[in-house]
Design a protein around this motif. Sequence first.
Motif, mmCIF file in Angstrom:
data_model
loop_
_atom_site.group_PDB
_atom_site.id
_atom_site.type_symbol
_atom_site.label_atom_id
_atom_site.label_comp_id
_atom_site.label_asym_id
_atom_site.label_seq_id
_atom_site.Cartn_x
_atom_site.Cartn_y
_atom_site.Cartn_z
ATOM 1 N N MET A 1 0.826 -1.190 0.000
ATOM 2 C CA MET A 1 0.000 0.000 0.000
ATOM 3 C C MET A 1 0.870 1.253 0.000
ATOM 4 S SD MET A 1 -3.144 0.751 2.463
ATOM 5 C CE MET A 1 -4.223 2.084 2.148
ATOM 6 N N LYS A 2 2.046 1.146 0.557
ATOM 7 C CA LYS A 2 2.936 2.302 0.625
ATOM 8 C C LYS A 2 3.306 2.785 -0.770
ATOM 9 C CE LYS A 2 7.133 1.618 2.170
ATOM 10 N NZ LYS A 2 8.301 1.418 3.055
ATOM 11 N N TYR A 3 3.536 1.852 -1.681
ATOM 12 C CA TYR A 3 3.935 2.231 -3.031
ATOM 13 C C TYR A 3 2.741 2.708 -3.854
ATOM 14 C CZ TYR A 3 8.433 0.233 -1.953
ATOM 15 O OH TYR A 3 9.645 -0.029 -1.372
ATOM 16 N N SER A 4 1.568 2.138 -3.643
ATOM 17 C CA SER A 4 0.407 2.590 -4.398
ATOM 18 C C SER A 4 -0.054 3.972 -3.960
ATOM 19 C CB SER A 4 -0.746 1.587 -4.271
ATOM 20 O OG SER A 4 -1.149 1.470 -2.924
ATOM 21 N N LEU A 5 0.196 4.330 -2.713
ATOM 22 C CA LEU A 5 -0.127 5.681 -2.242
ATOM 23 C C LEU A 5 1.002 6.669 -2.489
ATOM 24 C CD1 LEU A 5 -1.828 5.018 1.213
ATOM 25 C CD2 LEU A 5 -2.904 5.755 -0.897
ATOM 26 N N GLU A 6 2.112 6.181 -3.035
ATOM 27 C CA GLU A 6 3.304 7.004 -3.283
ATOM 28 C C GLU A 6 3.810 7.639 -1.991
ATOM 29 O OE1 GLU A 6 2.422 9.711 -6.420
ATOM 30 O OE2 GLU A 6 1.823 8.119 -7.782
ATOM 31 N N SER A 7 3.824 6.860 -0.931
ATOM 32 C CA SER A 7 4.260 7.344 0.378
ATOM 33 C C SER A 7 5.601 6.751 0.768
ATOM 34 C CB SER A 7 3.212 6.989 1.433
ATOM 35 O OG SER A 7 2.001 7.614 1.144
ATOM 36 N N VAL A 8 6.498 6.684 -0.175
ATOM 37 C CA VAL A 8 7.823 6.127 0.093
ATOM 38 C C VAL A 8 8.714 7.182 0.733
ATOM 39 C CG1 VAL A 8 9.837 5.038 -0.941
ATOM 40 C CG2 VAL A 8 7.562 4.522 -1.815
ATOM 41 N N GLN A 9 8.648 8.399 0.210
ATOM 42 C CA GLN A 9 9.438 9.500 0.761
ATOM 43 C C GLN A 9 8.501 10.623 1.176
ATOM 44 O OE1 GLN A 9 12.109 10.585 -2.359
ATOM 45 N NE2 GLN A 9 13.480 8.863 -1.973
ATOM 46 N N GLU A 21 0.368 14.451 5.272
ATOM 47 C CA GLU A 21 0.726 14.044 3.918
ATOM 48 C C GLU A 21 0.158 12.660 3.580
ATOM 49 O OE1 GLU A 21 4.714 13.839 1.133
ATOM 50 O OE2 GLU A 21 4.836 14.682 3.142
ATOM 51 N N ILE A 22 0.138 11.765 4.556
ATOM 52 C CA ILE A 22 -0.463 10.440 4.336
ATOM 53 C C ILE A 22 -1.944 10.573 4.042
ATOM 54 C CG2 ILE A 22 -1.079 8.271 5.487
ATOM 55 C CD1 ILE A 22 1.669 8.420 6.883
ATOM 56 N N ALA A 24 -3.452 13.158 2.763
ATOM 57 C CA ALA A 24 -3.590 13.772 1.444
ATOM 58 C C ALA A 24 -3.387 12.732 0.341
ATOM 59 C CB ALA A 24 -2.583 14.911 1.289
ATOM 60 N N HIS A 25 -2.415 11.840 0.512
ATOM 61 C CA HIS A 25 -2.194 10.775 -0.467
ATOM 62 C C HIS A 25 -3.379 9.825 -0.523
ATOM 63 C CE1 HIS A 25 1.882 11.526 -1.819
ATOM 64 N NE2 HIS A 25 2.263 11.747 -0.571
ATOM 65 N N MET A 26 -3.958 9.505 0.632
ATOM 66 C CA MET A 26 -5.109 8.602 0.660
ATOM 67 C C MET A 26 -6.315 9.222 -0.032
ATOM 68 S SD MET A 26 -4.691 7.035 4.480
ATOM 69 C CE MET A 26 -6.063 5.917 4.403
ATOM 70 N N ILE A 27 -6.550 10.507 0.182
ATOM 71 C CA ILE A 27 -7.675 11.195 -0.462
ATOM 72 C C ILE A 27 -7.475 11.240 -1.970
ATOM 73 C CG2 ILE A 27 -8.784 13.454 -0.724
ATOM 74 C CD1 ILE A 27 -8.294 13.816 2.327
ATOM 75 N N MET A 28 -6.260 11.534 -2.402
ATOM 76 C CA MET A 28 -5.973 11.585 -3.836
ATOM 77 C C MET A 28 -6.095 10.206 -4.469
ATOM 78 S SD MET A 28 -5.444 13.943 -5.824
ATOM 79 C CE MET A 28 -5.110 14.110 -7.524
ATOM 80 N N PHE A 29 -5.667 9.162 -3.778
ATOM 81 C CA PHE A 29 -5.783 7.796 -4.273
ATOM 82 C C PHE A 29 -7.246 7.411 -4.434
ATOM 83 C CE2 PHE A 29 -5.874 3.179 -3.506
ATOM 84 C CZ PHE A 29 -5.031 2.760 -4.516
ATOM 85 N N LYS A 30 -8.062 7.737 -3.456
ATOM 86 C CA LYS A 30 -9.496 7.427 -3.510
ATOM 87 C C LYS A 30 -10.181 8.209 -4.627
ATOM 88 C CE LYS A 30 -13.319 5.681 -1.889
ATOM 89 N NZ LYS A 30 -13.665 4.292 -2.080
ATOM 90 N N ALA A 31 -9.823 9.472 -4.783
ATOM 91 C CA ALA A 31 -10.429 10.291 -5.841
ATOM 92 C C ALA A 31 -10.068 9.758 -7.223
ATOM 93 C CB ALA A 31 -9.985 11.745 -5.701
ATOM 94 N N SER A 32 -8.821 9.378 -7.415
ATOM 95 C CA SER A 32 -8.427 8.855 -8.727
ATOM 96 C C SER A 32 -9.080 7.503 -9.001
ATOM 97 C CB SER A 32 -6.913 8.757 -8.834
ATOM 98 O OG SER A 32 -6.404 7.838 -7.903
#
Length: 53
Positions: A1-9, A21-22, A24-32
């Motif tokens: 899940m870390k890589y699909s949310l682009e939360s590596v760095q 930031e996590i 924000a990534h989750m919201i953007m992942f859900k929206a896309s």
Amino acid sequence: MKYSLESVQFHSKQDKFIEMEIYAHMIMFKASNQIDAQAYIPQKHCKYQYVID
């Protein structure tokens, strides 16, 4: 899940900003994912079914 949310760095070192930031990534992942689910690709007598990547 870390890589699909682009939360590596992360862009910050403070815990509250990393948490923000996590989220924000989750919201953007859900929206896309919702946009991908609503997109329609017409299928006309094709050998293979087209999907959005």
